[in-house]
Write an enzyme that holds these catalytic residues in place. Structure first.
Site, mmCIF file in Angstrom:
data_model
loop_
_atom_site.group_PDB
_atom_site.id
_atom_site.type_symbol
_atom_site.label_atom_id
_atom_site.label_comp_id
_atom_site.label_asym_id
_atom_site.label_seq_id
_atom_site.Cartn_x
_atom_site.Cartn_y
_atom_site.Cartn_z
ATOM 1 N N LYS A 96 0.858 -1.186 0.000
ATOM 2 C CA LYS A 96 0.000 0.000 0.000
ATOM 3 C C LYS A 96 0.884 1.224 0.000
ATOM 4 C CE LYS A 96 -4.540 0.775 0.406
ATOM 5 N NZ LYS A 96 -5.572 -0.208 -0.006
HETATM 6 N N1 GLU Z 1 -7.180 -0.009 -3.508
HETATM 7 C C1 GLU Z 1 -7.896 -1.208 -3.809
HETATM 8 C C2 GLU Z 1 -7.976 -2.095 -2.576
HETATM 9 O O1 GLU Z 1 -7.836 -1.647 -1.470
HETATM 10 C C3 GLU Z 1 -7.351 -1.923 -5.037
HETATM 11 C C4 GLU Z 1 -5.944 -2.363 -4.955
HETATM 12 C C5 GLU Z 1 -5.449 -2.928 -6.270
HETATM 13 O O2 GLU Z 1 -6.206 -3.070 -7.217
HETATM 14 O O3 GLU Z 1 -4.260 -3.236 -6.303
HETATM 15 O O4 GLU Z 1 -8.260 -3.254 -2.689
#
Ligand code: GLU
Length: 407
Positions: A96
């Protein structure tokens, strides 16, 4: 996150060594991003990228722009991505990113400059085989286009698979934008099926009308005939016991940037959303919205967590003990990252699928994940969240054991 992890790890009898590995982030990066603002002054923004675990594949997870971002929060979110990818059964680890900033107070140019500088600062750590970012809170397809361009300029060739959630024209996947909402709809439908609740005509309240909330509402109304009675967003809320006209509401929001003031509905205070007598509640905004203070007022039979971490652990315990069926975030909103996986596969393959193919594959993946968690919850007699962690932790732990210790 650690509390949720511990409960499942104990049931699994996880050995102490693996326990230690899985509760430590692999890599945490902090960078300073100096940007020239439109007024000529220089501002320095702090950014983070955390790669929590890469046992199953490259780190995967979004980038958020928010004033409240902290390294602790990004680390917890990166851990959640690890479990989410494992539950979704896709070959990714968890990551993240976040930048402390308030994008509502920044121009598009300032946001572009910040994005490019942030990516330049972490460029050695990311890549299609290493770590693949995506959109998250306050980041969108255009920002992903700048991520892709900045990375590509640094490595000297166009690399589409370095980031997902891109515009369709440059390697994005059809269906990616709608994917998280589609998965929430599937999770609500499968939950209703399991509980013997008729989804057609079931009443639904949605917190948050961004990408996840609005598309969940739209698909629940149009695909399975549920009645969306209430929606709240950053500004206000609307309520109509006979059902809101979602296409009209979407048009209204396009113009006004909020549901507040929409005709054909009563105004609804944020605090009243959770107290409504509805069948299904979808928190699709930020973390820690359902707390021990408001949980006792909830009348919904099913909660589908569209957002990441919307329910505090004590509130979740209360809801489970009072018979509310909670579909946890790492399962309920996993279709976003599943379709990111499809996007990454298509980019690497150089061959693109139709929207129908994407949606069919997504339906199959989401049902597989839902059933794995449901069967685990029945087998161990635990709530769906603990079950999702059991599924995820055992998948990552199995591969950790197989790969063995490097040193
Ligand atoms: N931000 C989204 C999540 O929390 C998608 C993450 C992604 O597609 O890599 O799942």
């Amino acid at each position: 996150m650690l509390q949720e992890f511990d409960g499942a790890a104990r049931i699994l009898n996880l050995e102490p060594g693996i326990w230690k590995i899985l509760t430590h982030p692999k890599r945490q990066i902090t960078v300073s991003c100096p940007i020239q603002m439109d007024n000529g002054e220089i501002e320095v923004f702090t950014g983070y990228r955390v790669q929590y675990n890469i046992t199953l594949g490259p780190a995967k997870g979004g980038i958020r722009y928010h004033p409240g971002v902290t390294l602790d929060e990004v680390t917890a979110l990166a851990a959640w991505m690890t479990w989410k990818c494992a539950v979704a059964h896709i070959p990714f680890g968890g990551g993240k990113g976040g930048v402390i900033c308030d994008p509502t107070k920044m121009s598009r140019r300032e946001i572009e400059a910040l994005t490019r500088r942030y990516i330049a600062e972490i460029v050695d750590a990311i890549g299609p085989e290493k770590d693949v970012p995506a959109p998250d809170v306050n980041t969108d397809a255009q920002i992903m286009a700048w991520v892709m361009d900045t990375y590509s300029m640094h490595v000297g060739h166009t690399s589409t698979a370095v980031v997902t959630g891109k515009p369709i024209e440059m390697g994005g996947s059809l269906g990616r934008r709608e994917a998280t909402g589609r998965g929430v709809m599937i999770a609500a439908r499968e939950s209703a099926k399991h509980l013997g609740l008729n989804i057609k005509g079931a009443t639904v309240a949605v917190q948050g009308f961004g990408n996840v909330g609005s598309i969940s509402a739209e698909l629940l109304a149009s695909q399975v005939g549920a009645t969306i009675v209430a929606v709240t967003d950053w500004k206000g809320g609307v309520y109509n016991p006979k059902g809101l006209d979602i296409p009209k509401l979407l048009d209204y929001v396009k113009q006004h940037k909020t549901v507040d003031g929409f005709a054909g509905a009563e105004p609804l205070a944020h605090t009243d959303l959770f107290t409504l007598d509805v069948d299904i509640l979808i928190p699709a905004a930020l973390e820690n919205q359902i707390t021990i203070d408001n949980a006792p007022k909830i009348k919904a039979k099913v909660i589908v967590e569209g957002a990441n971490g919307p329910t505090t652990p004590d509130a979740h315990k209360y809801l489970h003990e009072h018979g509310v069926f909670v579909v946890p975030d790492i399962l309920a909103n996993s279709s976003g990252v599943t379709t990111s996986y499809f996007e990454w596969v298509q980019d690497r393959y150089g061959y693109f699928w139709t929207e129908k193919e994407v949606n069919e594959r997504l339906e199959a993946k989401m049902c597989e994940a839902f059933n794995a968690v449901l069967q685990t919850s029945l087998k161990y007699r635990v709530d769906m969240r603990t079950a999702a962690y059991i599924v995820a932790i055992s998948r990552v732990a199995t591969v950790t054991r197989m790969r063995g210790m490097y040193a």
